[in-house]
Write a protein that holds these residues in place. Structure first.
Motif, PDB file in Angstrom:
ATOM      1  N   THR A  72       0.676  -1.425   0.142  1.00  0.00           N
ATOM      2  CA  THR A  72       0.122   0.159  -0.162  1.00  0.00           C
ATOM      3  C   THR A  72       0.742   1.172   0.054  1.00  0.00           C
ATOM      4  OG1 THR A  72      -1.587  -0.717   1.956  1.00  0.00           O
ATOM      5  CG2 THR A  72      -1.642   1.396   1.014  1.00  0.00           C
ATOM      6  N   ALA A  73       0.508   2.245  -1.036  1.00  0.00           N
ATOM      7  CA  ALA A  73       1.041   3.690  -0.665  1.00  0.00           C
ATOM      8  C   ALA A  73       0.076   4.594  -0.013  1.00  0.00           C
ATOM      9  CB  ALA A  73       1.534   4.005  -2.321  1.00  0.00           C
ATOM     10  N   TYR A  74       1.003   5.238   1.373  1.00  0.00           N
ATOM     11  CA  TYR A  74       0.543   6.028   1.798  1.00  0.00           C
ATOM     12  C   TYR A  74       0.574   7.446   1.452  1.00  0.00           C
ATOM     13  CZ  TYR A  74      -0.663   1.930   4.500  1.00  0.00           C
ATOM     14  OH  TYR A  74      -0.658   0.407   5.320  1.00  0.00           O
ATOM     15  N   ALA A  75      -0.219   8.466   1.135  1.00  0.00           N
ATOM     16  CA  ALA A  75      -0.427   9.907   0.321  1.00  0.00           C
ATOM     17  C   ALA A  75      -0.282  10.729   1.620  1.00  0.00           C
ATOM     18  CB  ALA A  75      -1.204   9.789  -0.325  1.00  0.00           C
ATOM     19  N   LEU A  76       0.535  11.632   1.157  1.00  0.00           N
ATOM     20  CA  LEU A  76       0.325  12.827   2.427  1.00  0.00           C
ATOM     21  C   LEU A  76      -0.759  13.220   2.696  1.00  0.00           C
ATOM     22  CD1 LEU A  76       2.391  14.429   4.487  1.00  0.00           C
ATOM     23  CD2 LEU A  76       3.059  15.935   3.037  1.00  0.00           C
ATOM     24  N   ASN A  77      -1.700  13.450   1.694  1.00  0.00           N
ATOM     25  CA  ASN A  77      -2.911  13.437   1.771  1.00  0.00           C
ATOM     26  C   ASN A  77      -4.300  12.799   2.606  1.00  0.00           C
ATOM     27  OD1 ASN A  77      -3.143  11.802  -0.134  1.00  0.00           O
ATOM     28  ND2 ASN A  77      -4.766  13.310  -1.280  1.00  0.00           N
ATOM     29  N   GLY A  78      -3.501  11.606   2.924  1.00  0.00           N
ATOM     30  CA  GLY A  78      -4.243  10.754   3.840  1.00  0.00           C
ATOM     31  C   GLY A  78      -4.167   9.488   3.375  1.00  0.00           C
ATOM     32  N   SER A  79      -4.442   9.430   1.863  1.00  0.00           N
ATOM     33  CA  SER A  79      -4.675   8.770   0.722  1.00  0.00           C
ATOM     34  C   SER A  79      -4.286   7.263   1.146  1.00  0.00           C
ATOM     35  CB  SER A  79      -4.948   9.038  -0.766  1.00  0.00           C
ATOM     36  OG  SER A  79      -5.734  10.113  -0.885  1.00  0.00           O
ATOM     37  N   ARG A  80      -5.178   5.979   0.379  1.00  0.00           N
ATOM     38  CA  ARG A  80      -4.292   5.112   0.349  1.00  0.00           C
ATOM     39  C   ARG A  80      -4.133   3.871  -1.240  1.00  0.00           C
ATOM     40  NH1 ARG A  80      -5.903   2.219   5.683  1.00  0.00           N
ATOM     41  NH2 ARG A  80      -7.655   3.016   5.045  1.00  0.00           N
ATOM     42  N   TYR A  81      -3.489   3.587  -1.407  1.00  0.00           N
ATOM     43  CA  TYR A  81      -3.533   3.284  -3.001  1.00  0.00           C
ATOM     44  C   TYR A  81      -2.755   1.909  -2.295  1.00  0.00           C
ATOM     45  CZ  TYR A  81      -3.865   8.142  -4.240  1.00  0.00           C
ATOM     46  OH  TYR A  81      -4.454   9.151  -4.239  1.00  0.00           O
ATOM     47  N   HIS A  82      -3.973   0.908  -3.102  1.00  0.00           N
ATOM     48  CA  HIS A  82      -3.347  -1.116  -2.733  1.00  0.00           C
ATOM     49  C   HIS A  82      -3.242  -1.495  -4.344  1.00  0.00           C
ATOM     50  CE1 HIS A  82      -4.902  -0.434   0.931  1.00  0.00           C
ATOM     51  NE2 HIS A  82      -5.879  -0.049   0.961  1.00  0.00           N
ATOM     52  N   VAL A  83      -1.583  -2.023  -4.120  1.00  0.00           N
ATOM     53  CA  VAL A  83      -1.597  -2.861  -5.193  1.00  0.00           C
ATOM     54  C   VAL A  83      -2.239  -4.147  -5.221  1.00  0.00           C
ATOM     55  CG1 VAL A  83       0.120  -4.521  -6.055  1.00  0.00           C
ATOM     56  CG2 VAL A  83       1.013  -2.439  -4.815  1.00  0.00           C
ATOM     57  N   LEU A  84      -3.427  -4.051  -6.830  1.00  0.00           N
ATOM     58  CA  LEU A  84      -4.084  -4.971  -6.936  1.00  0.00           C
ATOM     59  C   LEU A  84      -3.840  -5.645  -7.037  1.00  0.00           C
ATOM     60  CD1 LEU A  84      -5.482  -3.395 -10.290  1.00  0.00           C
ATOM     61  CD2 LEU A  84      -6.600  -3.836  -8.490  1.00  0.00           C
ATOM     62  N   PRO A  85      -3.734  -7.497  -5.753  1.00  0.00           N
ATOM     63  CA  PRO A  85      -4.521  -8.732  -5.376  1.00  0.00           C
ATOM     64  C   PRO A  85      -3.521  -9.892  -6.983  1.00  0.00           C
ATOM     65  CG  PRO A  85      -6.305  -8.108  -5.553  1.00  0.00           C
ATOM     66  CD  PRO A  85      -5.614  -7.030  -5.947  1.00  0.00           C
ATOM     67  N   ARG A  86      -4.190  -9.244  -7.475  1.00  0.00           N
ATOM     68  CA  ARG A  86      -3.616 -11.142  -8.462  1.00  0.00           C
ATOM     69  C   ARG A  86      -2.450 -10.431  -9.161  1.00  0.00           C
ATOM     70  NH1 ARG A  86      -8.926  -8.983 -11.242  1.00  0.00           N
ATOM     71  NH2 ARG A  86      -7.728  -7.958 -12.759  1.00  0.00           N
ATOM     72  N   VAL A  87      -1.172  -9.560  -9.256  1.00  0.00           N
ATOM     73  CA  VAL A  87      -0.358  -8.529  -9.415  1.00  0.00           C
ATOM     74  C   VAL A  87       0.651 -10.622  -9.060  1.00  0.00           C
ATOM     75  CG1 VAL A  87       1.631  -7.560  -9.791  1.00  0.00           C
ATOM     76  CG2 VAL A  87      -0.969  -6.875  -9.575  1.00  0.00           C
ATOM     77  N   HIS A  88       1.544 -11.291  -9.868  1.00  0.00           N
ATOM     78  CA  HIS A  88       2.276 -12.008  -9.337  1.00  0.00           C
ATOM     79  C   HIS A  88       2.500 -12.797 -10.704  1.00  0.00           C
ATOM     80  CE1 HIS A  88      -1.604 -14.448 -10.311  1.00  0.00           C
ATOM     81  NE2 HIS A  88      -0.866 -15.790 -10.399  1.00  0.00           N
ATOM     82  N   GLU A  89       4.292 -13.399 -10.514  1.00  0.00           N
ATOM     83  CA  GLU A  89       4.976 -13.780 -11.382  1.00  0.00           C
ATOM     84  C   GLU A  89       5.228 -15.166 -11.110  1.00  0.00           C
ATOM     85  OE1 GLU A  89       4.800 -13.048 -14.452  1.00  0.00           O
ATOM     86  OE2 GLU A  89       6.893 -13.045 -15.244  1.00  0.00           O
ATOM     87  N   SER A  90       5.415 -15.845 -12.363  1.00  0.00           N
ATOM     88  CA  SER A  90       6.194 -16.931 -11.567  1.00  0.00           C
ATOM     89  C   SER A  90       8.113 -17.035 -11.928  1.00  0.00           C
ATOM     90  CB  SER A  90       5.812 -18.663 -12.414  1.00  0.00           C
ATOM     91  OG  SER A  90       4.409 -18.845 -12.441  1.00  0.00           O
ATOM     92  N   PHE A  91       8.853 -17.569 -11.053  1.00  0.00           N
ATOM     93  CA  PHE A  91      10.067 -17.771 -11.701  1.00  0.00           C
ATOM     94  C   PHE A  91      10.504 -19.523 -11.939  1.00  0.00           C
ATOM     95  CE2 PHE A  91       9.974 -17.223  -6.712  1.00  0.00           C
ATOM     96  CZ  PHE A  91      10.135 -18.229  -6.477  1.00  0.00           C
ATOM     97  N   ARG A  92      11.410 -19.266 -12.781  1.00  0.00           N
ATOM     98  CA  ARG A  92      11.929 -20.980 -12.662  1.00  0.00           C
ATOM     99  C   ARG A  92      12.961 -20.897 -11.720  1.00  0.00           C
ATOM    100  NH1 ARG A  92      16.806 -21.573 -15.097  1.00  0.00           N
ATOM    101  NH2 ARG A  92      17.744 -20.400 -16.256  1.00  0.00           N
ATOM    102  N   PRO A  93      13.363 -22.380 -11.740  1.00  0.00           N
ATOM    103  CA  PRO A  93      14.420 -23.323 -10.283  1.00  0.00           C
ATOM    104  C   PRO A  93      15.722 -23.175 -11.242  1.00  0.00           C
ATOM    105  CG  PRO A  93      13.071 -24.953 -11.613  1.00  0.00           C
ATOM    106  CD  PRO A  93      12.150 -23.498 -12.220  1.00  0.00           C
ATOM    107  N   ASN A  94      16.416 -22.862 -10.602  1.00  0.00           N
ATOM    108  CA  ASN A  94      18.084 -22.128 -11.511  1.00  0.00           C
ATOM    109  C   ASN A  94      18.948 -23.446 -10.903  1.00  0.00           C
ATOM    110  OD1 ASN A  94      18.172 -22.241  -8.580  1.00  0.00           O
ATOM    111  ND2 ASN A  94      18.319 -20.149  -9.204  1.00  0.00           N
TER     112      ASN A  94
END
Length: 184
Positions: A162-184
């Motif tokens: 979440t980003a908390y702005a100086l004016n009191g607003s909050r901005y959340h990252v959408l819950p579906r943002v993800h990425e697979s990573f491969r084994p090394n």
């Protein structure tokens, strides 16, 4: 003549099909060359911040492997490496080495803000690890960074925060943002 023409056609088709792979490789080389400030390090992970450099954030957001979707239809469930919504944009992209995950957040605010979040690493082995991330920005700027894993056997990285702005607003990252990573 037919053999020559067929050989030429196959060669040209190979270049066309291989070109996107080379584009991804050049993007990954650019991302790997970025230097930032190490903000946390232990035996398993290293968290690096790139600060509020818009060029770096755009490089992460515009990565060829990044699947972008608008936040219009909440009924569709699909993996997203990047998302744009009312609150701004967020991206997470795995590097080709399988040991690094890059993230970027740009809240939709003109006020200075403090972003606090987590990259949740969920390995295929069942091991879980949360990497704390964050940064400060303002006037439409972005924050970005990377999480480097010392070893892994593949998995999925989720971007939360979440980003908390100086004016009191909050901005959340959408819950579906993800990425697979491969084994090394």
């Amino acid at each position: 003549m037919k053999k020559f023409t067929l050989s030429l056609l196959i060669m040209m088709l190979t270049f066309v099909l291989a070109n996107p792979a080379f584009a991804n490789e050049s993007y990954d080389q650019k991302l790997d060359s970025l230097k930032g400030e190490v903000v946390y390090k232990d035996d398993e992970i290293t968290v690096t911040s790139f600060g509020n450099d818009k060029e770096i954030s755009d490089m992460i957001f515009n990565h060829p492997n990044s699947v972008v979707a608008e936040d219009e239809d909440e009924n569709i469930i699909k993996p997203l490496a990047s998302a744009i919504g009312m609150g701004g944009r967020a991206s997470i992209v795995a590097g080709t080495s399988g040991r690094v995950v890059y993230w970027s957040v740009n809240p939709n605010t003109k006020w200075p803000y403090n972003f606090m979040g987590t990259v949740k690493l969920r390995y295929h082995s069942g091991f879980k690890r949360d990497a704390p991330i964050g940064g400060m920005g303002g006037l439409g700027s972005t924050v970005a960074g990377k999480v480097t894993m010392n070893k892994n056997n593949g998995g999925v990285a989720y971007l939360r925060g979440t980003a908390y702005a100086l004016n009191g607003s909050r901005y959340h990252v959408l819950p579906r943002v993800h990425e697979s990573f491969r084994p090394n």
